[in-house]
Enzyme design. Structure first.
Site, PDB file in Angstrom:
ATOM      1  N   LEU A 113       0.831  -1.201   0.000  1.00  0.00           N
ATOM      2  CA  LEU A 113       0.000   0.000   0.000  1.00  0.00           C
ATOM      3  C   LEU A 113       0.869   1.255   0.000  1.00  0.00           C
ATOM      4  CD1 LEU A 113      -3.029   0.184  -0.107  1.00  0.00           C
ATOM      5  CD2 LEU A 113      -3.086   0.396   2.380  1.00  0.00           C
ATOM      6  N   CYS A 139      -3.859  -8.604   5.225  1.00  0.00           N
ATOM      7  CA  CYS A 139      -3.585  -7.290   5.809  1.00  0.00           C
ATOM      8  C   CYS A 139      -4.283  -7.150   7.156  1.00  0.00           C
ATOM      9  CB  CYS A 139      -4.043  -6.191   4.853  1.00  0.00           C
ATOM     10  SG  CYS A 139      -3.742  -4.555   5.526  1.00  0.00           S
ATOM     11  N   LYS A 171      -3.885 -14.467  -0.931  1.00  0.00           N
ATOM     12  CA  LYS A 171      -2.695 -14.170  -0.107  1.00  0.00           C
ATOM     13  C   LYS A 171      -3.150 -14.080   1.345  1.00  0.00           C
ATOM     14  CE  LYS A 171       1.360 -11.182   0.294  1.00  0.00           C
ATOM     15  NZ  LYS A 171       1.333 -10.756   1.700  1.00  0.00           N
ATOM     16  N   ASN A 224       6.167 -15.797   1.619  1.00  0.00           N
ATOM     17  CA  ASN A 224       6.407 -14.362   1.732  1.00  0.00           C
ATOM     18  C   ASN A 224       6.799 -14.061   3.176  1.00  0.00           C
ATOM     19  OD1 ASN A 224       4.181 -11.632   2.260  1.00  0.00           O
ATOM     20  ND2 ASN A 224       6.129 -11.425   1.224  1.00  0.00           N
TER      21      ASN A 224
END
Length: 324
Positions: A16, A96, A135, A207
């Protein structure tokens, strides 16, 4: 029409305020093969917003739109918009941890609602022929057992999702900021490696905290792909070695100075269309990281880049501080 599968061995994470179209254009000058992601865009912004949140440069492919939302019909509508605009895949943000995201019922809090995520995947796959991917984290709050993770992935895979990118940290939804959630929960790479063993038919990318291409190559022995975030942004020249080290391609690589010069026509063109110089140049601050003159480069850009009337000449002046 089924789309061409994307080789996800290496991707740059959606970030972001960072991975906008200017950043992605810059990154693409260094690597032809890395998969690039947009910043997260919400379904609300796409359906009701006034701006064009799907704009990108044709050079950016392979390019994935990351979508935030949890209403299956709206997710399907936005996936269709992405496909019509030419995106190569759509990714659902289930990772997130920010409050704003939780209040909108998307992001990491959705890990507690696998059936809802599965409904979104199913609706999106019915609407488009491009891949729909997810994700996520390895867990949230007290829901952090390996069994919880496998139940989550299994439920969504049953809905047709073939590809998962897993941030190898859990998220604390209460008490930690998004920044702290990128650093404080411990990394657990073996849990993602185990996931790949238990779901060999799925494409699993890892990740979180991966900083070097040697680390990437090590991880690729255990999973299908590696997603790199902050390191690719703060030390972008890392990307210039991706095509050779990860994809085995023998192509000449642009030097940092050549990269800056290659960006000048793009900056001029974008500024003619109304872009501000600083909105493009800020993504280039880390280009000379670790080299003589890097501090002067960053300082000149930072002090002059956002002034009224700043343009490509600021880059040229900053470049003079770095020995070629």
């Amino acid at each position: 029409m089924a789309s061409k599968p994307i080789d996800h061995k290496f991707s740059v994470a959606p970030m972001l305020d960072w991975t906008d179209k200017h950043c992605r254009y810059f990154h693409r000058l260094m690597t032809r093969h890395a998969v690039l992601y947009t910043e997260m865009v919400t379904t609300g912004a796409l359906i009701h917003g006034k701006g064009d949140y799907l704009a990108f440069n044709e050079q950016e492919h392979p390019l994935v739109l990351q979508l935030g939302g949890s209403n299956p019909a709206e997710m399907a509508q936005c996936a269709k918009m992405a496909e019509q605009r030419g995106y190569d895949a759509v990714n659902i943000n289930v990772g997130c941890p920010s409050d704003r995201v939780q209040n909108g019922m998307f992001g990491a809090c959705l890990m507690a609602k696998p059936e809802l995520v599965a409904s979104c995947v199913s609706a999106m796959l019915d609407a488009v022929s491009i891949p729909v991917t997810v994700k996520s984290r390895i867990g949230i709050d007290e829901l952090d057992s390996y069994q919880f993770l496998t139940d989550f992935v299994g439920t969504i895979a049953d809905a047709g999702c073939q590809q998962f990118i897993v941030h190898a940290r859990k998220a604390w939804l209460k008490g930690l900021s998004p920044k702290e959630n990128r650093e404080i929960p411990e990394l657990d790479y073996p849990r993602v490696h185990q996931l790949k063993q238990d779901f060999p038919q799925l494409n699993i990318s890892i990740n979180g905290g991966i900083k070097t291409l040697d680390d990437v190559r090590y991880q690729l022995q255990l999973v299908d792909g590696v997603m790199v975030g902050r390191e690719a942004y703060t030390n972008p020249y890392l990307l210039s070695q991706v095509d050779h080290f990860i994809y085995g391609e023998e192509q000449p690589v642009l030097s940092q100075h050549e990269l800056v010069r290659a960006m000048l026509p793009y900056i001029e063109q974008q500024m003619q269309q109304g872009a501000r110089f600083w909105h493009i140049a800020r993504h280039m601050l880390g280009l000379f990281q670790g080299l003589p003159g890097a501090r002067l480069w960053r300082r000149h850009l930072s002090e002059n880049g956002h002034l009224a009337g700043a343009g490509p000449e600021v880059l040229v002046q900053a470049l003079a501080a770095v020995p070629e």
